[in-house]
Scaffold this motif. Sequence first.
Motif, PDB file in Angstrom:
ATOM      1  N   ARG A 201       0.828  -1.207   0.000  1.00 47.90           N
ATOM      2  CA  ARG A 201       0.000   0.000   0.000  1.00 47.90           C
ATOM      3  C   ARG A 201       0.861   1.255   0.000  1.00 47.90           C
ATOM      4  O   ARG A 201       0.562   2.229  -0.705  1.00 47.90           O
ATOM      5  N   ILE A 202       1.925   1.242   0.788  1.00 44.60           N
ATOM      6  CA  ILE A 202       2.800   2.413   0.866  1.00 44.60           C
ATOM      7  C   ILE A 202       3.508   2.648  -0.463  1.00 44.60           C
ATOM      8  O   ILE A 202       3.575   3.790  -0.959  1.00 44.60           O
ATOM      9  N   GLU A 203       4.034   1.587  -1.067  1.00 43.61           N
ATOM     10  CA  GLU A 203       4.738   1.744  -2.338  1.00 43.61           C
ATOM     11  C   GLU A 203       3.785   2.221  -3.434  1.00 43.61           C
ATOM     12  O   GLU A 203       4.141   3.092  -4.245  1.00 43.61           O
ATOM     13  N   GLN A 204       2.579   1.648  -3.464  1.00 45.22           N
ATOM     14  CA  GLN A 204       1.607   2.088  -4.462  1.00 45.22           C
ATOM     15  C   GLN A 204       1.186   3.533  -4.218  1.00 45.22           C
ATOM     16  O   GLN A 204       1.083   4.329  -5.161  1.00 45.22           O
ATOM     17  N   ALA A 205       0.949   3.869  -2.939  1.00 47.82           N
ATOM     18  CA  ALA A 205       0.557   5.245  -2.613  1.00 47.82           C
ATOM     19  C   ALA A 205       1.674   6.223  -2.949  1.00 47.82           C
ATOM     20  O   ALA A 205       1.407   7.343  -3.409  1.00 47.82           O
ATOM     21  N   TYR A 206       2.908   5.805  -2.736  1.00 45.24           N
ATOM     22  CA  TYR A 206       4.041   6.691  -3.029  1.00 45.24           C
ATOM     23  C   TYR A 206       4.155   6.947  -4.533  1.00 45.24           C
ATOM     24  O   TYR A 206       4.329   8.097  -4.968  1.00 45.24           O
ATOM     25  N   GLN A 207       4.058   5.882  -5.320  1.00 44.95           N
ATOM     26  CA  GLN A 207       4.133   6.059  -6.772  1.00 44.95           C
ATOM     27  C   GLN A 207       2.932   6.861  -7.291  1.00 44.95           C
ATOM     28  O   GLN A 207       3.084   7.695  -8.200  1.00 44.95           O
ATOM     29  N   ASN A 208       1.766   6.625  -6.719  1.00 41.26           N
ATOM     30  CA  ASN A 208       0.595   7.410  -7.115  1.00 41.26           C
ATOM     31  C   ASN A 208       0.783   8.887  -6.784  1.00 41.26           C
ATOM     32  O   ASN A 208       0.365   9.764  -7.548  1.00 41.26           O
ATOM     33  N   ALA A 209       1.401   9.156  -5.636  1.00 43.36           N
ATOM     34  CA  ALA A 209       1.646  10.544  -5.249  1.00 43.36           C
ATOM     35  C   ALA A 209       2.646  11.206  -6.193  1.00 43.36           C
ATOM     36  O   ALA A 209       2.481  12.368  -6.584  1.00 43.36           O
ATOM     37  N   LEU A 210       3.690  10.469  -6.566  1.00 43.61           N
ATOM     38  CA  LEU A 210       4.665  11.028  -7.507  1.00 43.61           C
ATOM     39  C   LEU A 210       4.015  11.307  -8.859  1.00 43.61           C
ATOM     40  O   LEU A 210       4.258  12.356  -9.482  1.00 43.61           O
ATOM     41  N   GLY A 211       3.192  10.350  -9.318  1.00 46.01           N
ATOM     42  CA  GLY A 211       2.506  10.560 -10.587  1.00 46.01           C
ATOM     43  C   GLY A 211       1.548  11.737 -10.533  1.00 46.01           C
ATOM     44  O   GLY A 211       1.476  12.540 -11.476  1.00 46.01           O
ATOM     45  N   ALA A 212       0.812  11.861  -9.414  1.00 44.95           N
ATOM     46  CA  ALA A 212      -0.110  12.984  -9.266  1.00 44.95           C
ATOM     47  C   ALA A 212       0.642  14.307  -9.184  1.00 44.95           C
ATOM     48  O   ALA A 212       0.183  15.325  -9.705  1.00 44.95           O
ATOM     49  N   GLN A 213       1.811  14.278  -8.542  1.00 43.77           N
ATOM     50  CA  GLN A 213       2.617  15.498  -8.452  1.00 43.77           C
ATOM     51  C   GLN A 213       3.093  15.935  -9.841  1.00 43.77           C
ATOM     52  O   GLN A 213       3.032  17.125 -10.191  1.00 43.77           O
ATOM     53  N   SER A 214       3.556  14.974 -10.637  1.00 45.60           N
ATOM     54  CA  SER A 214       4.010  15.297 -11.993  1.00 45.60           C
ATOM     55  C   SER A 214       2.847  15.821 -12.840  1.00 45.60           C
ATOM     56  O   SER A 214       3.012  16.787 -13.604  1.00 45.60           O
ATOM     57  N   LYS A 215       1.690  15.179 -12.695  1.00 41.61           N
ATOM     58  CA  LYS A 215       0.516  15.623 -13.445  1.00 41.61           C
ATOM     59  C   LYS A 215       0.100  17.025 -13.030  1.00 41.61           C
ATOM     60  O   LYS A 215      -0.260  17.863 -13.861  1.00 41.61           O
ATOM     61  N   TRP A 216       0.181  17.302 -11.747  1.00 40.11           N
ATOM     62  CA  TRP A 216      -0.171  18.619 -11.222  1.00 40.11           C
ATOM     63  C   TRP A 216       0.753  19.696 -11.779  1.00 40.11           C
ATOM     64  O   TRP A 216       0.321  20.765 -12.203  1.00 40.11           O
ATOM     65  N   LYS A 217       2.054  19.406 -11.795  1.00 41.43           N
ATOM     66  CA  LYS A 217       3.016  20.372 -12.333  1.00 41.43           C
ATOM     67  C   LYS A 217       2.801  20.573 -13.833  1.00 41.43           C
ATOM     68  O   LYS A 217       2.922  21.696 -14.338  1.00 41.43           O
ATOM     69  N   ALA A 218       2.492  19.487 -14.530  1.00 35.63           N
ATOM     70  CA  ALA A 218       2.272  19.595 -15.976  1.00 35.63           C
ATOM     71  C   ALA A 218       1.045  20.450 -16.279  1.00 35.63           C
ATOM     72  O   ALA A 218       1.055  21.260 -17.223  1.00 35.63           O
ATOM     73  N   THR A 219      -0.017  20.271 -15.487  1.00 37.89           N
ATOM     74  CA  THR A 219      -1.226  21.070 -15.733  1.00 37.89           C
ATOM     75  C   THR A 219      -1.003  22.546 -15.402  1.00 37.89           C
ATOM     76  O   THR A 219      -1.651  23.415 -15.993  1.00 37.89           O
ATOM     77  N   GLN A 220      -0.097  22.825 -14.476  1.00 32.62           N
ATOM     78  CA  GLN A 220       0.216  24.227 -14.192  1.00 32.62           C
ATOM     79  C   GLN A 220       0.851  24.895 -15.410  1.00 32.62           C
ATOM     80  O   GLN A 220       0.535  26.043 -15.750  1.00 32.62           O
ATOM     81  N   LYS A 221       1.750  24.156 -16.056  1.00 32.29           N
ATOM     82  CA  LYS A 221       2.369  24.692 -17.271  1.00 32.29           C
ATOM     83  C   LYS A 221       1.328  24.806 -18.392  1.00 32.29           C
ATOM     84  O   LYS A 221       1.337  25.779 -19.155  1.00 32.29           O
ATOM     85  N   SER A 222       0.442  23.805 -18.463  1.00 33.86           N
ATOM     86  CA  SER A 222      -0.590  23.843 -19.502  1.00 33.86           C
ATOM     87  C   SER A 222      -1.531  25.022 -19.298  1.00 33.86           C
ATOM     88  O   SER A 222      -2.017  25.621 -20.269  1.00 33.86           O
ATOM     89  N   GLU A 223      -1.777  25.378 -18.050  1.00 32.34           N
ATOM     90  CA  GLU A 223      -2.652  26.513 -17.785  1.00 32.34           C
ATOM     91  C   GLU A 223      -2.042  27.807 -18.341  1.00 32.34           C
ATOM     92  O   GLU A 223      -2.729  28.614 -18.979  1.00 32.34           O
ATOM     93  N   LEU A 224      -0.749  27.998 -18.110  1.00 34.49           N
ATOM     94  CA  LEU A 224      -0.092  29.216 -18.594  1.00 34.49           C
ATOM     95  C   LEU A 224      -0.151  29.296 -20.117  1.00 34.49           C
ATOM     96  O   LEU A 224      -0.487  30.345 -20.694  1.00 34.49           O
ATOM     97  N   SER A 225       0.172  28.168 -20.764  1.00 37.63           N
ATOM     98  CA  SER A 225       0.151  28.178 -22.227  1.00 37.63           C
ATOM     99  C   SER A 225      -1.274  28.299 -22.755  1.00 37.63           C
ATOM    100  O   SER A 225      -1.514  28.966 -23.783  1.00 37.63           O
ATOM    101  N   GLY A 226      -2.242  27.681 -22.074  1.00 36.78           N
ATOM    102  CA  GLY A 226      -3.631  27.770 -22.503  1.00 36.78           C
ATOM    103  C   GLY A 226      -4.180  29.180 -22.388  1.00 36.78           C
ATOM    104  O   GLY A 226      -4.900  29.659 -23.280  1.00 36.78           O
ATOM    105  N   ARG A 227      -3.849  29.864 -21.294  1.00 38.81           N
ATOM    106  CA  ARG A 227      -4.301  31.256 -21.137  1.00 38.81           C
ATOM    107  C   ARG A 227      -3.654  32.162 -22.199  1.00 38.81           C
ATOM    108  O   ARG A 227      -4.297  33.059 -22.736  1.00 38.81           O
ATOM    109  N   GLU A 228      -2.391  31.891 -22.463  1.00 39.84           N
ATOM    110  CA  GLU A 228      -1.707  32.701 -23.466  1.00 39.84           C
ATOM    111  C   GLU A 228      -2.296  32.440 -24.851  1.00 39.84           C
ATOM    112  O   GLU A 228      -2.476  33.370 -25.657  1.00 39.84           O
TER     113      GLU A 228
END
Length: 433
Positions: free
Chosen positions: A354-381
């Motif tokens: 559970r911990i290993e799966q939760a950790y990898q899920n958190a890393l994936g969610a973190q990467s997705k979150w950062k990617a959407t932040q960049k997408s927001e800037l480009s989308g607004r522009e």
Amino acid sequence: MRTSIIIAIFCSLSAMVSAQQYTLEECINIALQNNVNIKQQELNKAQRHIAYTQARNELLPSVNASAGQNFIFGRSIGLDNTYQNTNSSQTSLGVGANITLFDGLRMKHNIDAKRADLSAAEADLEKFKDDMEISVATAFLQVLLQKELLQIANEQIQLTDANMNRRKELIKSGKMAQGEIYELEAQRAREEQNKVQAESNLKLALLDLAQIMELDDFSNFDVSAPPVESIISEGVPLSPFDIFQTALLTRPEIKAAEYRWQSSEKEVLMAKSQLYPSLSFGANFGTGYYNMSGRPNDSFNKQIRNNMSNSLGFSLRIPIFNKFQTRDNIRLAELAAANNQLEIDKVKIDLRKRIEQAYQNALGAQSKWKATQKSELSGREAYRFAQEKFDNGRANPYELFQAKSSLTQTLSDQAQAKYEYAFRLKILELLKN
């Protein structure tokens, strides 16, 4: 209690804003008070406590009083030791006490086993509360997500309304044809439909949270919380190994499994105690009254005083052969202990997964979150650029609509990624503590 952990992650939540608006802390507390499974586990804990108290009380002596009254009709033996045809009655009174001096330490091992069972029940209760808290936190985050999606839908409608007002002015001044407004009106209708769907999703999320809390009345139920950015500011913990090492010392499911194994080990010793002799001590006091018709009898008080008798004695029980029951009981207890030992290993393995799966899920969610932040800037522009082109007559309404739709989707993806990341962090934090 794990409530303080979740609340600390959510930072200092504001107090209740209105009678129907609840903070996360209040939602968790209400759910813990109302949940039937938790109430049943609390009853189970109370039963284990009574069993533990009973095991300790076995060390005390037992004291019992007795009284008897017999009536004899027909032939009875008289004072001259001959039988006579007469009626008689007999009253007996007594008090006896008994205490076990040695029983192969069975009572001691039973106390230890019941204490371990009580500790396991307490750990189970803590696990139930942990599960309930994470269920409430998950539903609470889902409500926040739906609120943000509804806000995005409202903002898009406001933006479209502003564009429609601007175009109407241009149409009035003759700088734009009447047909240029139709596409925006269709877009406004689609966005209104999206808003209605967002409102429905929010109501369903609130209903889900209220049902988890088992509220009687949730017609006007709502929540209050700080911005979710404060939740995800801490980031992902260092490594799953560190989380697992901490969890081994703190997680209630690990403690419960270990306590059950300790209890089963004591039950093995209890079974083995049947191989040893047992010694008990007893004391008795008794008196009586005898009345025979047809002859003089001493008074009741006099006979009670004169007929008093006392006795003290030891009783030794030595096991020799009991059809191999003791041997089989020992084997069964040892098998139960071995099974509980395997259960500890199983719980640890499941927790590690559970911990290993939760950790990898958190890393994936973190990467997705950062990617959407960049997408927001480009989308607004991209939308700003499309708006400028349209205003200058270098883009058609369809191109502007595509840019706006792309921005709306990006904002929606960003909101979902943000709350998914917050949820994954909650899971990790609970698994660690």
